[in-house]
Design a protein around this motif. Structure first.
Motif, short mmCIF file in Angstrom:
data_model
loop_
_atom_site.label_atom_id
_atom_site.label_comp_id
_atom_site.label_asym_id
_atom_site.label_seq_id
_atom_site.Cartn_x
_atom_site.Cartn_y
_atom_site.Cartn_z
N ILE A 28 1.21 -1.22 0.05
CA ILE A 28 -0.14 -0.02 0.10
C ILE A 28 1.04 1.41 0.08
CG2 ILE A 28 -1.79 1.21 1.16
CD1 ILE A 28 -2.90 -1.56 0.37
N HIS A 29 0.45 2.25 -0.95
CA HIS A 29 1.28 3.37 -1.05
C HIS A 29 0.14 4.52 -0.99
CE1 HIS A 29 4.65 1.36 -3.00
NE2 HIS A 29 3.79 0.53 -3.45
N PHE A 30 0.94 5.76 -0.51
CA PHE A 30 0.12 7.12 -1.15
C PHE A 30 0.99 7.63 -2.19
CE2 PHE A 30 2.12 9.23 2.90
CZ PHE A 30 3.06 9.70 2.32
N THR A 31 0.19 8.49 -3.04
CA THR A 31 0.96 9.08 -4.19
C THR A 31 1.56 10.33 -4.02
OG1 THR A 31 -0.79 10.38 -4.66
CG2 THR A 31 -1.00 8.42 -5.59
N TRP A 82 6.43 -1.49 -11.16
CA TRP A 82 7.53 -0.72 -10.43
C TRP A 82 7.08 0.33 -9.47
CZ3 TRP A 82 9.98 0.62 -16.06
CH2 TRP A 82 10.27 -0.59 -16.45
N HIS A 83 6.88 -0.15 -8.36
CA HIS A 83 6.27 0.69 -6.98
C HIS A 83 7.09 0.77 -5.96
CE1 HIS A 83 4.52 -2.94 -5.52
NE2 HIS A 83 4.35 -3.24 -6.54
N ALA A 84 8.00 -0.49 -5.61
CA ALA A 84 8.53 -0.58 -4.25
C ALA A 84 9.94 -0.16 -4.08
CB ALA A 84 8.52 -1.87 -4.08
N ILE A 93 -0.52 -0.90 -4.74
CA ILE A 93 -1.85 0.14 -4.79
C ILE A 93 -1.48 1.50 -4.30
CG2 ILE A 93 -4.21 0.36 -3.84
CD1 ILE A 93 -4.22 -2.57 -3.24
N GLU A 94 -1.75 2.39 -5.12
CA GLU A 94 -1.39 3.74 -4.89
C GLU A 94 -2.80 4.52 -4.55
OE1 GLU A 94 1.34 5.74 -4.76
OE2 GLU A 94 3.06 4.21 -5.92
N LEU A 95 -2.64 5.23 -3.26
CA LEU A 95 -3.93 5.84 -2.91
C LEU A 95 -3.49 7.51 -3.06
CD1 LEU A 95 -4.84 4.09 0.29
CD2 LEU A 95 -5.41 3.48 -2.04
N GLY A 155 2.72 -1.91 4.20
CA GLY A 155 2.93 -0.61 3.69
C GLY A 155 4.25 -0.11 3.00
N HIS A 156 4.41 0.55 2.21
CA HIS A 156 5.93 0.87 1.45
C HIS A 156 6.91 1.28 2.69
CE1 HIS A 156 7.82 3.09 -2.02
NE2 HIS A 156 8.38 1.82 -1.75
N GLU A 157 6.24 1.89 3.74
CA GLU A 157 7.17 2.37 4.79
C GLU A 157 7.82 1.30 5.65
OE1 GLU A 157 3.59 4.40 6.49
OE2 GLU A 157 3.23 2.93 7.77
N ILE A 180 7.66 6.87 3.81
CA ILE A 180 6.90 7.06 4.85
C ILE A 180 5.58 6.63 4.57
CG2 ILE A 180 8.20 8.69 6.20
CD1 ILE A 180 6.54 11.12 4.67
N ASP A 181 5.21 6.30 3.29
CA ASP A 181 3.77 5.91 3.00
C ASP A 181 3.36 4.47 3.01
OD1 ASP A 181 5.76 5.50 0.78
OD2 ASP A 181 4.21 5.13 -0.53
N PRO A 182 2.10 4.10 3.43
CA PRO A 182 1.07 5.18 3.41
C PRO A 182 0.87 5.84 4.81
CG PRO A 182 0.00 2.94 4.06
CD PRO A 182 1.72 2.82 3.87
ZN LIG Z 1 5.02 4.24 -2.07
#
Ligand SMILES: [Zn+2]
Length: 305
Positions: free
Chosen positions: A46-49, A91-93, A111-113, A183-185, A193-195
């Motif tokens: 899980i990410h935030f944009t 390619w998100h991590a 998943i990007e929020l 979370g990516h964090e 630091i996301d989400p």
């Molecule tokens: Zn992220």
């Protein structure tokens, strides 16, 4: 057995690695390094944009020069944009590690929020995004990040966004053998630091991953939870017995979902957890979905614990 099943319009279902459901669109991204290995993906990240809108974030993630992508982006109104089929690596991590694995892109669905991320408060008391926009006080959460020690300010996620994230993750758990939601964090704690603490990551994880271990949890959901709008029909616990000589149990409510190892046999007793159309999710020694034409519901009540 029928090849299609009735699916209420409010639910999300994965078919051929694409998400089906209301307010879902596909905007293809070229940013992929090919297909996952066998038995993957098994992880959701899980990410935030940290962006200003869903459209601008999707533009970046579908641009061949950006070298970033994710499988899904979820807007503040709950709209979902899929950018890669979930059998392709996104390619998100980035540089990441978790429980002995590195480069989590090889294992995970991203998943990007749409969310502006961490906020700062200026001398006039206004909350500002990193790109200079003022954030209304009602959209600000003050909380301690899991990787930090002091309370700071964060852009709130909307209830629609949280409900749709839950529904999407649930659809993914029904289709794939998802073992980890992070979370990516948590997989890049020095860089990311996301989400962040405004997202109910622990609750999402506990509810989705515990369902398989302790199915009864699902009937104890707090009425105030934002997750509720994503819930399907949850029936009070009912018993049923199998009336077919052998019955396939599947990962999701339809014949296009994979069979779970081991079938159930005539006379076996099942507990019905929830229903969707003519399918029921049941627990026996494991949990899975069966066609209700092949079970008889038993009226007896379970002894209360
Ligand atoms: Zn992220």
């Amino acid at each position: 057995m029928p090849t299609s099943s009735f699916v209420p319009s409010s639910t999300l279902v994965m078919k051929s690695h694409l998400l089906n459901g209301p307010n879902v669109s596909f905007s293809p991204s070229p940013n992929s390094s090919g297909s996952f290995d066998e038995d993957l993906p098994d992880t959701i990240v899980i990410h935030f944009t940290a962006g200003s809108s869903l459209a601008s974030s999707v533009d970046v993630m579908t641009n061949p020069d950006s070298n970033v992508s994710a499988h899904f982006a979820i807007g503040r109104n709950g709209d979902i944009v899929q950018m890669l089929p979930t059998n392709k690596i996104a390619w998100h991590a980035g540089k990441s590690s978790y429980k002995g694995r590195t480069n989590l892109n090889r294992y995970s669905i991203g998943i990007e929020l749409d969310n502006a991320g961490q906020l700062t408060q200026n001398s006039r008391g206004e909350f500002k995004t990193w790109f200079g926009k003022t954030c209304h006080q009602d959209d600000v959460v003050e909380a301690v990040h899991r990787n930090q020690t002091a309370k700071t300010y964060w852009h709130k996620f909307t209830d629609e966004q949280i409900a749709r994230t839950y529904a999407l993750c649930k659809a993914l758990c029904q289709r794939y053998h998802i073992k980890v939601i992070v979370g990516h964090e948590e997989i890049a704690p020095v860089r990311k630091i996301d989400p962040g603490p405004a997202f109910p990551l622990d609750e999402l994880r506990a509810r989705l991953l515990n369902i398989k271990i302790e199915p009864a949890r699902e009937t104890k959901i707090s009425a105030k939870s934002a997750f509720n709008s994503a819930e399907r029909e949850v029936v009070s616990k009912k018993r049923a017995s199998v009336n077919a000589s052998t019955l396939n149990v599947r990962l999701g409510p339809g014949t296009d979902f994979e069979k779970i190892q081991g079938e159930v046999n005539k006379g076996d007793k099942l507990t019905i957890i929830e229903k969707q159309g003519e399918w029921a999710r049941v627990s026996y020694t494991a949990t899975g979905w069966v066609n209700t034409r092949y079970i008889n519901e038993v009226s007896e009540k379970l002894p209360s614990k």
